[in-house]
Design a protein around this motif. Structure first.
Motif, PDB file in Angstrom:
ATOM      1  N   LEU A  99       0.842  -1.196   0.000  1.00 48.93           N
ATOM      2  CA  LEU A  99       0.000   0.000   0.000  1.00 48.93           C
ATOM      3  C   LEU A  99       0.874   1.241   0.000  1.00 48.93           C
ATOM      4  O   LEU A  99       1.646   1.462   0.913  1.00 48.93           O
ATOM      5  CB  LEU A  99      -0.893   0.018   1.227  1.00 48.93           C
ATOM      6  N   GLU A 100       0.710   2.070  -1.007  1.00 45.76           N
ATOM      7  CA  GLU A 100       1.473   3.310  -1.108  1.00 45.76           C
ATOM      8  C   GLU A 100       0.517   4.482  -1.052  1.00 45.76           C
ATOM      9  O   GLU A 100      -0.471   4.509  -1.783  1.00 45.76           O
ATOM     10  CB  GLU A 100       2.218   3.379  -2.442  1.00 45.76           C
ATOM     11  N   LEU A 101       0.831   5.446  -0.214  1.00 46.55           N
ATOM     12  CA  LEU A 101       0.031   6.651  -0.155  1.00 46.55           C
ATOM     13  C   LEU A 101       0.402   7.561  -1.321  1.00 46.55           C
ATOM     14  O   LEU A 101       1.571   7.904  -1.504  1.00 46.55           O
ATOM     15  CB  LEU A 101       0.265   7.382   1.158  1.00 46.55           C
ATOM     16  N   LEU A 102      -0.585   7.931  -2.111  1.00 49.15           N
ATOM     17  CA  LEU A 102      -0.335   8.800  -3.258  1.00 49.15           C
ATOM     18  C   LEU A 102      -0.551  10.268  -2.902  1.00 49.15           C
ATOM     19  O   LEU A 102       0.252  11.134  -3.265  1.00 49.15           O
ATOM     20  CB  LEU A 102      -1.260   8.424  -4.417  1.00 49.15           C
ATOM     21  N   ALA A 103      -1.661  10.543  -2.237  1.00 48.69           N
ATOM     22  CA  ALA A 103      -2.010  11.929  -1.915  1.00 48.69           C
ATOM     23  C   ALA A 103      -3.088  11.946  -0.851  1.00 48.69           C
ATOM     24  O   ALA A 103      -3.779  10.948  -0.647  1.00 48.69           O
ATOM     25  CB  ALA A 103      -2.521  12.641  -3.171  1.00 48.69           C
ATOM     26  N   TYR A 104      -3.199  13.084  -0.169  1.00 44.87           N
ATOM     27  CA  TYR A 104      -4.344  13.227   0.701  1.00 44.87           C
ATOM     28  C   TYR A 104      -4.752  14.689   0.846  1.00 44.87           C
ATOM     29  O   TYR A 104      -3.948  15.596   0.642  1.00 44.87           O
ATOM     30  CB  TYR A 104      -4.136  12.560   2.055  1.00 44.87           C
ATOM     31  N   PHE A 105      -6.008  14.862   1.150  1.00 41.74           N
ATOM     32  CA  PHE A 105      -6.636  16.170   1.237  1.00 41.74           C
ATOM     33  C   PHE A 105      -7.270  16.327   2.613  1.00 41.74           C
ATOM     34  O   PHE A 105      -7.785  15.378   3.182  1.00 41.74           O
ATOM     35  CB  PHE A 105      -7.773  16.298   0.196  1.00 41.74           C
ATOM     36  N   ARG A 106      -7.247  17.538   3.097  1.00 37.50           N
ATOM     37  CA  ARG A 106      -8.013  17.871   4.280  1.00 37.50           C
ATOM     38  C   ARG A 106      -8.832  19.105   3.970  1.00 37.50           C
ATOM     39  O   ARG A 106      -8.288  20.103   3.491  1.00 37.50           O
ATOM     40  CB  ARG A 106      -7.116  18.127   5.495  1.00 37.50           C
ATOM     41  N   ASN A 107     -10.126  19.010   4.273  1.00 42.87           N
ATOM     42  CA  ASN A 107     -11.042  20.113   3.938  1.00 42.87           C
ATOM     43  C   ASN A 107     -10.869  20.536   2.476  1.00 42.87           C
ATOM     44  O   ASN A 107     -10.854  21.742   2.166  1.00 42.87           O
ATOM     45  CB  ASN A 107     -10.812  21.290   4.888  1.00 42.87           C
ATOM     46  N   ARG A 108     -10.702  19.551   1.622  1.00 39.31           N
ATOM     47  CA  ARG A 108     -10.609  19.695   0.168  1.00 39.31           C
ATOM     48  C   ARG A 108      -9.276  20.263  -0.313  1.00 39.31           C
ATOM     49  O   ARG A 108      -9.041  20.341  -1.506  1.00 39.31           O
ATOM     50  CB  ARG A 108     -11.765  20.553  -0.367  1.00 39.31           C
ATOM     51  N   PRO A 150      -5.285  20.025  -0.906  1.00 39.40           N
ATOM     52  CA  PRO A 150      -4.228  19.008  -0.962  1.00 39.40           C
ATOM     53  C   PRO A 150      -3.153  19.292   0.071  1.00 39.40           C
ATOM     54  O   PRO A 150      -2.635  20.406   0.137  1.00 39.40           O
ATOM     55  CB  PRO A 150      -3.699  19.149  -2.394  1.00 39.40           C
ATOM     56  N   LEU A 151      -2.855  18.281   0.903  1.00 46.97           N
ATOM     57  CA  LEU A 151      -1.832  18.453   1.927  1.00 46.97           C
ATOM     58  C   LEU A 151      -0.510  17.814   1.525  1.00 46.97           C
ATOM     59  O   LEU A 151       0.554  18.288   1.897  1.00 46.97           O
ATOM     60  CB  LEU A 151      -2.297  17.874   3.258  1.00 46.97           C
ATOM     61  N   ASP A 152      -0.595  16.732   0.803  1.00 46.24           N
ATOM     62  CA  ASP A 152       0.623  16.031   0.415  1.00 46.24           C
ATOM     63  C   ASP A 152       0.318  15.168  -0.795  1.00 46.24           C
ATOM     64  O   ASP A 152      -0.580  14.345  -0.747  1.00 46.24           O
ATOM     65  CB  ASP A 152       1.131  15.166   1.568  1.00 46.24           C
ATOM     66  N   ASP A 153       1.022  15.393  -1.855  1.00 45.26           N
ATOM     67  CA  ASP A 153       0.886  14.527  -3.037  1.00 45.26           C
ATOM     68  C   ASP A 153       2.262  14.050  -3.473  1.00 45.26           C
ATOM     69  O   ASP A 153       2.484  13.752  -4.650  1.00 45.26           O
ATOM     70  CB  ASP A 153       0.151  15.233  -4.163  1.00 45.26           C
TER      71      ASP A 153
END
Lengths: 111, 116
Positions: free
Chosen positions: B43-52, B54-57
């Motif tokens: 499992l690899e984290l690609l990206a994540y969003f908080r409150n829409r 982008p925090l990390d891609d």
């Protein structure tokens, strides 16, 4: 993020208690330990989380020694349906960094 | 009960084609994660969003992957152009921060992508 080490695979017979140990030697003071379960063809599912000593819920127990450098997920009386991959994650969110999944432990329960 | 939904569940496409995967997070969850899972890499984290937002891609190949949240009920992951090495299961997860500062992530069923 603290690196975790788990056994790649484990086998167990139905009805037995299964203990999966995770090593996390460089765990930080504010890190929590979280376990996820993933069945074939499904996304991971949160099982349990703890910081120290023992945590128990309806699915599993989590044992964490005083030094917190390891943790043990305990599954009581496993059944065939517990066959899955179990992931140990260590971390917190000092900034905005989520937990990182390792390779997990593949548990096979045999009838 | 509330669940993360993903569409499509399966996608087969030819190399060079554009692929768009969609995710509907659980209502009220303010954080959305995109993961990719393969046998080799796990499992690899690609990206994540908080409150829409982008925090990390940093986990995404920037030249071909893009992730957006047009609104709170929709997250998209796009690959253009797709390559055979992109073949994987793509999971979306949503969650809320726990008091511990970590997340209890709720995963969708995944999109199995095959690029030929």
């Amino acid at each position: 993020l603290a690196k975790t080490t788990q056994p790649i695979s484990m086998d167990s017979y139905e009805g037995q208690e299964v203990n999966i140990t995770c090593s996390h030697n460089n765990i930080a003071t504010n890190d929590y330990i979280t376990w996820y379960q993933q069945f074939p063809s499904q996304g991971p599912r949160f099982i349990i989380q703890g910081y120290k000593t023992k945590v128990t819920n309806e699915v599993a127990s989590l044992f964490i020694p005083a030094d917190r450098k390891s943790s043990t997920l305990s599954l009581p009386r496993v059944s065939l349906s517990d066959t899955a991959v179990y992931y140990c994650l260590v971390g917190a969110l000092p900034g905005n960094t989520p937990l990182v999944f390792g390779k997990g432990t593949r548990l096979s329960v045999i009838a | 009960d509330a669940r993360v939904t993903q569409t499509p569940r399966h996608k087969v496409t030819e190399m060079g084609q554009e692929v768009t995967m969609r995710c509907q997070p659980i209502l009220g969850h303010n954080t959305v994660f995109w993961y990719r899972q393969t046998m080799m890499q796990g499992l690899e984290l690609l990206a994540y969003f908080r409150n829409r937002a982008p925090l990390d891609d940093s986990g995404m190949p920037k030249d071909r992957f893009s992730a957006e949240m047009p609104d709170a009920t929709l997250a998209t992951l796009k690959i253009q152009p797709s390559e055979p090495r992109d073949s994987a299961v793509y999971f979306c997860a949503s969650g809320l921060p726990r008091q511990t500062g970590t997340y209890e992530q709720y995963f969708g069923p995944g999109t199995r992508l095959t690029v030929t």
